[in-house]
Design an enzyme around this catalytic site. Structure first.
Site, PDB file in Angstrom:
ATOM      1  N   LYS A 200       1.019  -1.269   0.074  1.00  0.00           N
ATOM      2  CA  LYS A 200       0.028   0.041  -0.274  1.00  0.00           C
ATOM      3  C   LYS A 200       0.902   1.293   0.056  1.00  0.00           C
ATOM      4  O   LYS A 200       1.756   1.449   0.980  1.00  0.00           O
ATOM      5  CB  LYS A 200      -0.887   0.032   1.270  1.00  0.00           C
ATOM      6  N   LYS A 253      -2.221  -1.513  -3.624  1.00  0.00           N
ATOM      7  CA  LYS A 253      -3.120  -0.426  -3.793  1.00  0.00           C
ATOM      8  C   LYS A 253      -2.250   0.867  -3.977  1.00  0.00           C
ATOM      9  O   LYS A 253      -1.295   1.021  -3.395  1.00  0.00           O
ATOM     10  CB  LYS A 253      -3.835  -0.329  -2.443  1.00  0.00           C
TER      11      LYS A 253
HETATM   12  C1  PBG Z   1      -7.571   3.011   5.593  1.00  0.00           C
HETATM   13  C2  PBG Z   1      -7.862   2.830   4.288  1.00  0.00           C
HETATM   14  C3  PBG Z   1      -7.598   4.066   3.441  1.00  0.00           C
HETATM   15  C4  PBG Z   1      -8.208   3.603   2.241  1.00  0.00           C
HETATM   16  C5  PBG Z   1      -8.499   1.986   2.404  1.00  0.00           C
HETATM   17  N1  PBG Z   1      -8.181   2.104   3.663  1.00  0.00           N
HETATM   18  C6  PBG Z   1      -7.093   5.114   3.448  1.00  0.00           C
HETATM   19  C7  PBG Z   1      -5.600   5.624   3.556  1.00  0.00           C
HETATM   20  O1  PBG Z   1      -4.870   4.873   3.901  1.00  0.00           O
HETATM   21  O2  PBG Z   1      -5.345   6.960   3.676  1.00  0.00           O
HETATM   22  C8  PBG Z   1      -8.060   4.229   0.898  1.00  0.00           C
HETATM   23  C9  PBG Z   1      -9.074   3.716  -0.170  1.00  0.00           C
HETATM   24  C10 PBG Z   1      -9.455   4.968  -1.423  1.00  0.00           C
HETATM   25  O3  PBG Z   1      -8.804   5.831  -1.578  1.00  0.00           O
HETATM   26  O4  PBG Z   1     -10.271   4.447  -2.014  1.00  0.00           O
HETATM   27  N2  PBG Z   1      -6.216   3.004   6.174  1.00  0.00           N
END
Ligand code: PBG
Length: 327
Positions: A200, A253
């Site tokens: 991520k 992601k």
């Molecule tokens: C929580 C989380 C996030 C997203 C999914 N789970 C936000 C982040 O890490 O700031 C982002 C999903 C999206 O942008 O569609 N940590």
């Protein structure tokens, strides 16, 4: 005209093109995100994500049924809690927003329910874990890794106890998959799989989501726990650690800006690959379509097809319902 023995155009005609297409989109590949909000009694539209809403717990079942009517059977739930504190204690509360929603959805639908496991929507500082004591004007910040692990495990167990079919930790805490696997197993949830947000990135494409889920950091940023967008080889190491710790599904992601990573992980690891087509990827296509610059249907379909072509087996996407309706 020897060089025209080969004419790739022969296979591009209607009738044959679908026979020779290499990947297909199917409703079976899609997971639809759902935002459940404990602070509201009415559905609240999310301005930067047209077509999406935060729904009250009392509407969670109806929302999931709307999604299932399009043929999409899997959802991932995000919660906006009734209150926040430094620890994020509403994340693992038995009567927390996700726990209540999961229970209701489990009782009344056949949906496959995945839950996002993270602290940022539940902490008053908006970071994905416990933070060190700091002066208000101190710009440096560290999320305490090991202290956070226990809370993530407790959260995942509370989701499973409420009936979650799968849990998806997204906090990029080192060791999170192992800690959650141990917690789930000790509590008897040996059959609940873990989809790890394995690679991520610290991405600007999460902007709309942070509005939607009210999870933006109150100060600082996530650079010291989410991955540097410059790094692809590091993703292989991140993924490997999650595989060792027992991740069942590996997620990358965001999706579109990181298709090289989706592809590399898919070739290297013998696990299902998920890609998260995130909020910013959704919002930018909508914004351009609103201006009349892009054909939304076409680019949404093409985006998801590209993600599959790169090697994803499943896609988490805000386009799930729209695309499914047309499949
Ligand atoms: C929580 C989380 C996030 C997203 C999914 N789970 C936000 C982040 O890490 O700031 C982002 C999903 C999206 O942008 O569609 N940590």
């Amino acid at each position: 005209m020897d060089h025209l023995t080969h004419r790739p155009r022969r296979l591009r005609r209607d009738g044959v093109r679908s026979l020779v297409s290499e990947v297909d989109l199917s409703t079976d590949d899609l997971v639809a995100p759902v935002f459940v909000d404990a602070t509201t009694d009415d559905r609240q539209p999310i301005p930067s994500m047209p077509g999406h809403e935060r729904v009250p717990v009392s509407d969670a079942v109806a929302r999931v049924e709307e999604i299932r009517e399009t043929g999409v059977e899997a959802v991932i739930l995000f919660g906006i809690p009734d209150s926040k504190d430094a620890q994020g204690s509403r994340a693992w509360a038995e009567d927390g927003v996700v726990q209540r929603a999961v229970r209701a959805i489990g009782e009344e639908t056949d949906a496959y329910v995945i839950t996002d496991v993270c602290m940022c929507e539940y902490t008053d500082h908006g970071h994905c874990g416990v933070i060190e004591d700091r002066a208000d004007d101190d710009p440096t910040l560290t999320v305490k890794n090991d202290e956070t692990l226990e809370l993530l495990a407790e959260t995942a167990v509370s989701h499973a106890a409420a009936g979650a079919d799968m849990v998806a930790p997204s906090s990029m805490t080192d060791g999170m998959v192992g800690a959650i696997r141990e917690g789930l197993d000790d509590a008897g949830h040996t059959e609940v799989p873990i989809m790890s947000y394995a690679a991520k990135y610290e991405s600007g494409f999460y902007g709309p989501f942070r509005d939607a889920a009210d999870g933006a950091p109150a100060f600082g940023d996530r650079r010291h726990y989410q991955m540097d967008p410059a790094n692809a080889r590091e993703a292989m190491r991140e993924v490997e650690l999650d595989v060792e710790q027992g991740a069942d599904v590996l997620m990358i992601k965001p999706a579109l800006p990181y298709l090289d990573v989706v592809s590399a992980v898919g070739q290297e690891f013998d696990r299902p690959i998920a890609a998260y087509n995130v909020s910013g990827e959704y919002a930018m296509l909508h914004a351009a379509a609103e201006k009349g610059w892009l054909d939304l249907e076409a680019v949404a379909h093409e985006s998801l097809l590209s993600i599959k072509r790169a090697g994803a087996d499943l896609i988490l996407t805000y386009f799930a319902e729209d695309v499914a309706r047309r499949l």
